[in-house]
Design an enzyme around this catalytic site. Structure first.
Site, PDB file in Angstrom:
ATOM      1  CG  ASP A   1      -3.817   4.293   4.078  1.00 27.61           C
ATOM      2  OD1 ASP A   1      -4.453   5.162   4.711  1.00 27.61           O
ATOM      3  OD2 ASP A   1      -2.610   4.058   4.273  1.00 27.61           O
ATOM      4  CB  THR A   2      -1.883   7.305  -0.446  1.00 25.54           C
ATOM      5  OG1 THR A   2      -2.890   6.960  -1.395  1.00 25.54           O
ATOM      6  CG2 THR A   2      -0.601   7.676  -1.178  1.00 25.54           C
TER       7      THR A   2
END
EC number: 3.6.1.9
Length: 191
Positions: A71-72
């Site tokens: 996840d960014t």
């Protein structure tokens, strides 16, 4: 490069391209989780939690040996910027990023289904935008590119000209800190 069945728990074509560039054989099975931040959750804790949840969620419904979740987020002045909800939100985000530095933080998790072990890490890269003109912002939004990107931009695409410099991992800004992920896969015996 691998004899294990590796599954990428992400629909991101950028993450797939990065793994492919390293010669990793894998399958894509997107994770389906609620990505809402928890109350008072620190940004690093948020991306680490989501990465692990994505990997474990896919492992519960798909046969495989190793599961990669990621996840960014973009973090600017304390605001966690995920994907914009509409064009106005993309405009707001790009205006906030214009002319300033911000952090891109990716959490990733590699889950071993056979060993029930999850190794996770976060990587932070500092990105500095030039001051953007109204036309640059509106032209970029018109391409549609910002709509599925954290912070409303893609460094590897149409936003490359907006970035003055980065400090840290380029692949992290794209969406997967490849060096660290490969090291983790190797350490866990996946490759």
């Amino acid at each position: 490069m691998t004899g294990s069945r590796i599954i990428l728990a992400s629909a991101s074509p950028r993450r797939s391209e990065l793994l492919e560039s390293a010669g990793i054989r894998f399958q894509v099975v997107p994770g389906h989780i609620d990505e809402t931040p928890l109350p008072q959750e620190a940004p690093v804790d948020h991306v680490l939690r989501l990465a692990a949840e994505k990997a474990r969620e896919v492992a519960r419904r798909e046969a495989g040996d190793f599961f990669i979740g990621a996840d960014t987020i973009v973090l600017c002045d304390g605001e966690i910027m995920g994907k914009p909800c509409d064009r106005n939100d993309a405009d707001r985000m790009l205006r906030k990023l214009s002319g300033v530095g911000h952090s891109v933080i990716t959490g990733y998790a590699v889950y071993s289904a056979t060993g029930d072990v999850c190794c996770s890490q976060s990587v932070e890269t500092r990105v500095y935008f030039k001051a953007l003109t109204d036309k640059e912002i509106s032209d970029y939004i018109a391409t549609g590119c910002p709509m599925d990107k954290a912070g409303a931009y893609a460094i590897q695409g149409g936003a490359a000209h907006m970035v003055r410099r980065i400090e840290g991992s380029y692949t992290n800004v794209v969406g997967l800190p490849l060096c660290e992920v490969i090291d983790t896969l190797r350490d866990m015996g996946a490759i």
